[in-house]
Design a protein around this motif. Structure first.
Motif, short mmCIF file in Angstrom:
data_model
loop_
_atom_site.label_atom_id
_atom_site.label_comp_id
_atom_site.label_asym_id
_atom_site.label_seq_id
_atom_site.Cartn_x
_atom_site.Cartn_y
_atom_site.Cartn_z
N GLY A 151 12.49 54.46 -26.86
CA GLY A 151 12.53 52.88 -27.17
C GLY A 151 12.37 52.61 -28.74
N ASP A 152 11.14 53.01 -29.36
CA ASP A 152 10.90 52.57 -30.73
C ASP A 152 10.78 53.84 -31.57
OD1 ASP A 152 8.59 53.00 -29.73
OD2 ASP A 152 7.44 51.29 -30.81
N GLU A 153 11.43 54.66 -30.94
CA GLU A 153 11.05 56.22 -31.80
C GLU A 153 12.36 56.59 -32.36
OE1 GLU A 153 7.08 58.53 -30.17
OE2 GLU A 153 8.89 58.98 -29.23
N PHE A 154 12.30 57.20 -33.49
CA PHE A 154 13.54 57.64 -33.94
C PHE A 154 13.24 59.09 -34.79
CE2 PHE A 154 14.10 53.25 -33.69
CZ PHE A 154 15.71 53.17 -33.25
N ILE A 155 14.31 59.80 -34.89
CA ILE A 155 13.97 61.21 -35.82
C ILE A 155 14.99 61.26 -36.84
CG2 ILE A 155 14.19 63.64 -35.22
CD1 ILE A 155 13.02 63.50 -32.61
N ILE A 156 14.33 61.80 -37.90
CA ILE A 156 15.61 62.19 -38.92
C ILE A 156 15.30 63.76 -39.16
CG2 ILE A 156 16.03 62.04 -41.25
CD1 ILE A 156 14.66 59.22 -41.28
N VAL A 157 16.51 64.44 -39.14
CA VAL A 157 16.40 65.74 -39.41
C VAL A 157 17.18 66.18 -40.67
CG1 VAL A 157 17.52 67.97 -38.46
CG2 VAL A 157 16.78 66.13 -36.79
N ILE A 158 16.33 66.93 -41.61
CA ILE A 158 16.69 67.11 -42.87
C ILE A 158 16.96 68.62 -43.03
CG2 ILE A 158 16.02 66.99 -45.18
CD1 ILE A 158 14.45 64.39 -44.68
N ASP A 159 18.20 68.83 -43.39
CA ASP A 159 18.70 70.23 -43.55
C ASP A 159 18.23 70.73 -44.87
OD1 ASP A 159 19.84 72.59 -43.06
OD2 ASP A 159 21.94 71.96 -43.37
N GLU A 160 17.83 71.75 -45.16
CA GLU A 160 17.52 72.58 -46.40
C GLU A 160 16.44 71.94 -47.06
OE1 GLU A 160 18.75 74.94 -48.25
OE2 GLU A 160 20.54 75.59 -47.04
N ALA A 161 15.25 71.69 -46.39
CA ALA A 161 13.97 70.99 -46.91
C ALA A 161 12.66 71.77 -47.41
CB ALA A 161 13.62 69.90 -46.17
N ASP A 162 12.28 71.27 -48.38
CA ASP A 162 10.83 72.03 -48.66
C ASP A 162 9.79 70.85 -48.70
OD1 ASP A 162 11.34 70.55 -51.04
OD2 ASP A 162 11.85 72.43 -52.02
N GLU A 163 8.50 71.15 -49.20
CA GLU A 163 7.46 70.16 -49.14
C GLU A 163 8.09 68.89 -50.19
OE1 GLU A 163 6.42 73.32 -49.36
OE2 GLU A 163 4.88 73.53 -47.44
N ASP A 164 8.61 69.41 -51.23
CA ASP A 164 8.78 68.30 -52.13
C ASP A 164 9.83 67.38 -51.74
OD1 ASP A 164 6.87 69.10 -53.66
OD2 ASP A 164 8.27 70.26 -55.17
N GLY A 165 10.71 67.92 -50.97
CA GLY A 165 11.97 67.13 -50.49
C GLY A 165 11.71 66.28 -49.30
N LEU A 166 10.67 67.03 -48.64
CA LEU A 166 9.95 66.06 -47.43
C LEU A 166 9.28 64.79 -48.02
CD1 LEU A 166 9.51 65.80 -44.62
CD2 LEU A 166 7.49 67.35 -44.85
N THR A 167 8.28 65.06 -48.82
CA THR A 167 7.70 64.02 -49.60
C THR A 167 8.73 62.98 -50.14
OG1 THR A 167 6.16 65.52 -50.08
CG2 THR A 167 6.02 63.37 -51.35
N ILE A 168 9.72 63.42 -50.82
CA ILE A 168 10.58 62.28 -51.38
C ILE A 168 11.31 61.54 -50.35
CG2 ILE A 168 12.84 62.35 -52.60
CD1 ILE A 168 12.01 64.82 -54.51
N GLU B 178 8.63 59.22 -48.51
CA GLU B 178 8.30 57.87 -49.51
C GLU B 178 9.30 56.87 -49.70
OE1 GLU B 178 5.42 57.16 -50.30
OE2 GLU B 178 4.19 59.23 -50.19
N ARG B 179 10.58 57.74 -49.85
CA ARG B 179 11.92 56.81 -50.37
C ARG B 179 12.18 55.89 -49.11
NH1 ARG B 179 16.39 60.28 -52.17
NH2 ARG B 179 16.51 60.60 -49.94
N PHE B 180 11.96 56.39 -47.68
CA PHE B 180 12.13 55.61 -46.50
C PHE B 180 11.16 54.58 -46.16
CE2 PHE B 180 11.73 55.52 -41.81
CZ PHE B 180 12.74 54.37 -41.61
N LEU B 181 9.73 54.94 -46.78
CA LEU B 181 8.86 53.67 -46.45
C LEU B 181 8.89 52.87 -47.61
CD1 LEU B 181 5.66 55.92 -45.63
CD2 LEU B 181 7.03 54.56 -44.03
N ALA B 182 9.39 53.19 -48.97
CA ALA B 182 9.65 52.25 -50.08
C ALA B 182 10.64 51.33 -49.61
CB ALA B 182 10.04 52.94 -51.26
N SER B 183 11.78 51.95 -49.06
CA SER B 183 13.16 51.09 -48.56
C SER B 183 12.73 50.05 -47.46
CB SER B 183 14.10 51.91 -48.23
OG SER B 183 14.47 51.91 -46.83
N LEU B 184 11.53 50.28 -46.63
CA LEU B 184 11.20 49.39 -45.59
C LEU B 184 10.36 48.37 -46.27
CD1 LEU B 184 10.10 51.63 -42.50
CD2 LEU B 184 12.25 50.26 -42.88
N ARG B 185 9.49 48.62 -47.09
CA ARG B 185 8.77 47.66 -47.57
C ARG B 185 9.25 46.52 -48.59
NH1 ARG B 185 4.99 52.00 -48.70
NH2 ARG B 185 6.23 52.75 -50.62
#
Ligand SMILES: Nc1nc2c(ncn2[C@@H]2O[C@H](COP(=O)(O)OP(=O)(O)OP(=O)(O)O)[C@@H](O)[C@H]2O)c(=O)[nH]1
Length: 433
Positions: free
Chosen positions: A347-364, A367-374
């Motif tokens: 219902g209110d759950e979504f998933i993003i799958v990011i190919d070729e990721a690492d810790e830094d990429g995941l953080t970016i 954070e970018r998604f949360l910032a765009s929501l803000r």
């Protein structure tokens, strides 16, 4: 004592031999005198009249045919006997005893005496009644077949090995926007684009190479370039044991294909948000994970859950709740890369799958998604300005991860994010730690 070769017994044998031959020649053979009286009739003539030879000789056709209906016979005889004409033509006669009409191919020649004067006629007639009937039946069958082919809601054609049309029905003519006679004799590649004719030729080749029926889907383009999906059945036609032509029946199934695609999309695409459905996302994500692991790279999943969504629905109604969901997805899509995929997990759950990721990429990404929501504000029906808020649980794969296990870790991380006050993201420790 040596016998004379032309002695009467031999002459008799000769005549009998000749008579036997005439009786078995497979045609009606007869001669008539100047008055039209029979002077000879072979067995077939006697059988036709149902008379003994003695009852035929000396009698005219009036006895055997109904000349009141057709006097063609008499006219032809007179033409030969009076004018010495040679006649070769069809004669229709009504047999007097049965009233049955028989049709003959008749050859009549005058018989002349030593002085060159006509003394009678000889005739050979072949009964072509059955053959004509067969021809008529065949013509009728051809007409019926052609009606079927013309009214079939399919393209029907015959092509030779080079792809030359030998037959095309009206339906195909409409597809090519050309009259049938311009299609027949023309090579298919001269009527279609190179790509289309190459595609069609592949199935034709399979028919000729295999010498058996081939069925399958084909795509052709009409004159306006519109794609038409066809279900084709192609059958080889043999001559001297070699498949030298094929007959094809191609039914337009465009509507069915479009409907199939629509339902396939319905199963794959979430109707509210336009992102992937849960089932299709899992299918895609599993294959991406395997590809990533083969490259010894890592994949990240972000499990997103809308904060206090029940309260939004309860306060502003379901329709506004839908708008809220769509706004979240739009904001999310703005921050995605082309290779990332997003799906609705519940219902209110979504998933993003990011190919070729690492810790830094995941953080970016998080954070970018949360910032765009803000930065996104939604006006509620009561005019209140609402902030979009989600919690995110993230997990990174390693070489032994399955998608299921990755999701379980992301779910755990999401719980941590909710516990931390929502509107934030947490990442799960790796599977081995
Ligand atoms: N408008 C709308 N609501 C939906 C849809 N699908 C699910 N929901 C609602 O989403 C709500 C989800 O609520 P919960 O799972 O309790 O979560 P929550 O209220 O967001 O609480 P937290 O996740 O703990 O912040 C339920 O009220 C569902 O009825 C949908 O397609 N449209």
């Amino acid at each position: 004592m040596r016998e004379d070769p032309l002695s009467p017994p031999d002459l008799g044998a000769e005549i009998n031999h000749l008579r036997f031959t005439l009786d078995h020649v497979g045609a009606y053979v007869f001669t008539k005198d100047l008055e039209g009286r029979y002077t000879f009739a072979n067995e077939m003539v006697c059988d036709l009249f149902g008379q003994h030879l003695d009852d035929v000789i000396g009698f005219t056709d009036e006895k055997f045919f109904d000349l009141t209906i057709s006097d063609e016979l008499r006219k032809n005889d007179l033409s030969v006997l009076k004018d010495g004409n040679h006649i070769e033509q069809v004669e229709r006669n009504i047999i007097a005893t049965t009233g049955e009409e028989r049709i003959f191919w008749t050859v009549k020649r005058p018989i002349c005496g030593a002085d060159g004067k006509v003394t009678g006629l000889c005739g050979i007639s072949t009964d072509i009644t059955e053959r004509l009937q067969l021809e008529r039946d065949l013509e009728e069958q051809k007409k019926q077949l052609s009606q079927v082919l013309e009214n079939m809601d399919a393209y029907v054609y015959i092509k030779d090995r080079e792809g030359r049309y030998l037959y095309a029905n009206e339906n195909l003519a409409r597809l090519y926007s050309k009259p049938v006679n311009e299609i027949v004799g023309t090579l298919e590649q001269d009527l279609l684009t190179p790509e289309t004719s190459e595609r069609l030729a592949a199935m034709d080749k399979a028919v000729f190479d295999g010498g058996c029926k081939v069925t399958g889907e084909e795509i052709v383009s009409d004159v306006n370039g519109k794609e038409i999906f066809c279900w084709s059945i192609k059958i080889p036609l043999f001559k001297d044991g070699k498949a030298d032509r094929l007959i094809g029946i191609s039914t337009d199934i465009t509507d069915i294909i479009l409907l199939k695609n629509k339902y396939q999309n319905l199963a794959r695409i979430d109707t509210l948000t336009g992102v992937l459905t849960r089932g299709f996302l899992i299918e895609q994500a599993e294959s991406i994970l395997l590809r990533t692991q083969r490259r010894e790279a890592r994949l990240a999943v972000l499990l997103i859950d809308i904060d206090h969504f029940k309260a939004i629905n309860d306060s502003y109604g379901h329709a506004f709740g839908d708008t809220y969901i769509i706004s979240i997805v739009n904001a999310c899509q703005k921050t995605l890369r082309e290779s990332d995929i997003i799906g609705r997990f519940g219902g209110d759950e979504f998933i993003i799958v990011i190919d070729e990721a690492d810790e830094d990429g995941l953080t970016i990404a998080a954070e970018r998604f949360l910032a765009s929501l803000r930065d996104s504000i939604l006006t509620a029906p009561d005019g209140k300005k609402l902030k979009l808020s989600v919690s995110i649980g993230a997990a990174l794969s390693d070489q032994s991860s399955t998608f299921e296990e990755l999701m379980a870790r992301a779910d755990h991380a999401l719980y941590q994010a909710k516990k931390a006050g929502r509107g934030c993201w947490r990442t799960a420790p790796s599977a081995n730690s």
